[in-house]
Design a protein around this motif. Structure first.
Motif, mmCIF file in Angstrom:
data_model
loop_
_atom_site.group_PDB
_atom_site.id
_atom_site.type_symbol
_atom_site.label_atom_id
_atom_site.label_comp_id
_atom_site.label_asym_id
_atom_site.label_seq_id
_atom_site.Cartn_x
_atom_site.Cartn_y
_atom_site.Cartn_z
ATOM 1 N N ASP A 280 2.871 -54.773 -10.511
ATOM 2 C CA ASP A 280 2.916 -54.192 -9.412
ATOM 3 C C ASP A 280 2.271 -55.084 -8.186
ATOM 4 O O ASP A 280 1.123 -55.159 -8.380
ATOM 5 N N ALA A 281 3.046 -54.558 -7.046
ATOM 6 C CA ALA A 281 2.450 -55.525 -5.870
ATOM 7 C C ALA A 281 3.168 -54.864 -4.680
ATOM 8 O O ALA A 281 4.373 -54.490 -4.839
ATOM 9 N N PRO A 282 2.410 -54.674 -3.466
ATOM 10 C CA PRO A 282 2.963 -53.842 -2.287
ATOM 11 C C PRO A 282 4.219 -54.674 -1.679
ATOM 12 O O PRO A 282 4.964 -53.916 -0.965
ATOM 13 N N TRP A 283 4.393 -55.947 -1.910
ATOM 14 C CA TRP A 283 5.405 -56.361 -1.355
ATOM 15 C C TRP A 283 7.023 -56.132 -2.263
ATOM 16 O O TRP A 283 7.876 -56.651 -2.027
ATOM 17 N N LEU A 284 6.803 -55.498 -3.503
ATOM 18 C CA LEU A 284 7.691 -54.946 -4.190
ATOM 19 C C LEU A 284 8.308 -53.842 -3.858
ATOM 20 O O LEU A 284 7.221 -52.902 -3.044
ATOM 21 N N PRO A 285 9.515 -53.310 -3.586
ATOM 22 C CA PRO A 285 10.015 -52.094 -3.296
ATOM 23 C C PRO A 285 9.350 -50.899 -3.695
ATOM 24 O O PRO A 285 9.177 -49.939 -3.322
ATOM 25 N N GLU A 286 9.307 -50.886 -5.037
ATOM 26 C CA GLU A 286 8.854 -49.764 -5.821
ATOM 27 C C GLU A 286 7.866 -50.249 -6.935
ATOM 28 O O GLU A 286 7.927 -51.581 -7.523
ATOM 29 N N PRO A 287 7.203 -49.465 -7.596
ATOM 30 C CA PRO A 287 6.058 -49.759 -8.671
ATOM 31 C C PRO A 287 6.889 -50.160 -10.030
ATOM 32 O O PRO A 287 8.025 -49.454 -10.283
#
Length: 370
Positions: free
Chosen positions: A312-319
């Motif tokens: 997970d990373a905040p630049w991914l649209p969703e976890p």
């Protein structure tokens, strides 16, 4: 392990709390990252150059095309090579907006704890860097470490040079952490070329360890160093070696490419000539000593991390869901024997012969200001 630190499912509560804390921070950062990415990544790049930034030749060829293999932020990056002088550079290069976006949460924020642990555990390497100055100035009074990060080099170098005062300079808040933790005497935050006139030929030694390749304008940084080093003092530079055979053999999996952060990779001959033009005399050149024996291990990690589902990373649209998390763990676990083999090869087979085989991944120059 006591029941006080172990949860009912047998996992360590501290680890679970760390994961929970990170998940909360990622969720909080996600809206801002998604807003930054709403219009794509083209706005993060300057116009493409048609000439070499080092010698101005127009004889450019593409050396590498890759993606962000460490953070996995969106974007594709190109490294061009000048056929006239051998200089390798990112083209098109990140602009200021792009640099802020791709550096964000790497050395600070989400990445602060991870990178602090990585840099903090390299005391032997830091001592070796400090010891490389002993034949040229065994008792420097003051030393400025440019690109000091959290100041771990300065803390280790003080053991080699106990009579030396170490200052640090960086454009991130890491230098403020270094000063607060007592690793540097004074922390200068900002751009080195902008701060150099106020430093006024003050330092016996100025060091740049894996800093110059991050600069948008290496020549400007070298001129700033000439301002900060006193006459008779020394400039100590260590950078990745783009002429290493590993760069060709491992391709995009060679860690020192470090895209998108490394903007310029300078061949040693180019750097020696430029230092001479600025009024320095190169008094030492090292290849075996600065070699970091991690090339094969890093290549294996980058490849496996690339094919495994993302964490997970905040630049991914969703976890990622539970299935993707499980698959990621399985891929990395399956690669464990390869990690071990790569580590053994790096440290015991390649390291003793790295310079002889042309595999050293870095070089170091010591130059005296005349």
């Amino acid at each position: 392990m006591s029941n006080e630190t172990q949860g009912p499912d047998g996992t360590d509560r501290a680890d679970r709390n760390d994961r929970s804390d990170r998940a909360t921070r990622v969720a909080a950062l996600r809206p801002a990252y998604q807003a930054d990415l709403a219009d794509g990544v083209d706005r993060f790049f300057a116009p493409r150059r048609t000439t070499c930034p080092w010698c101005r030749s127009d004889r450019l060829t593409t050396r590498l095309r890759t993606t962000d293999l460490l953070q996995h932020k969106p974007g594709r990056f190109v490294l061009d090579r000048c056929e006239a002088c051998g200089h390798t550079f990112q083209n098109p290069a990140l602009n200021e907006t792009g640099l802020e976006f791709y550096y964000r949460d790497f050395y600070d924020g989400l990445g602060e704890q991870r990178m602090g642990g990585t840099f903090g555990g390299r005391t032997g390497m830091y001592r070796g860097r400090a010891e490389s100055m002993l034949p040229h100035d065994p008792t420097p009074k003051n030393w400025l470490d440019v690109g000091t990060g959290h100041g771990h080099f300065c803390a280790a170098a003080r053991e080699v040079l106990p009579g030396t005062t170490f200052d640090g300079l960086d454009f991130t808040d890491g230098v403020e952490i270094a000063e607060r933790e007592g690793r540097v005497e004074h922390g200068h935050r900002g751009s080195f070329p902008e701060l150099a006139p106020d430093l006024g030929a003050r330092y016996d030694v100025v060091s740049m360890f894996h800093y110059l390749e991050h600069s948008a304008d290496p020549d400007r940084e070298l001129r700033a160093a000439h301002q900060a080093v006193r006459p008779g003092g020394h400039l100590l530079i260590e950078v990745p070696d783009p002429e290493s055979r590993y760069a060709r053999v491992l391709g995009r999996w060679w860690l020192p490419w470090l895209q998108p952060q490394h903007l310029h990779l300078v061949p040693v001959g180019n750097l020696r000539r430029r230092l001479t033009e600025l009024g320095f005399t190169v008094v030492a050149e090292q290849h075996a000593e600065p070699h970091d024996p991690v090339d094969l291990l890093a290549a294996v990690w980058l490849a496996l991390d690339h094919i495994a589902p993302r964490e997970d990373a905040p630049w991914l649209p969703e976890p990622p869901g539970a299935l993707r998390r499980g698959l990621r763990g399985a891929v990395l676990l399956a690669g464990a024997p390869v990690f071990v083999a790569a580590t053994l090869l790096d440290r015991f087979a390649v390291r003793p012969l790295s310079h002889r085989l042309g595999l050293s991944n870095a070089y170091r120059l010591v130059a005296r200001r005349e």
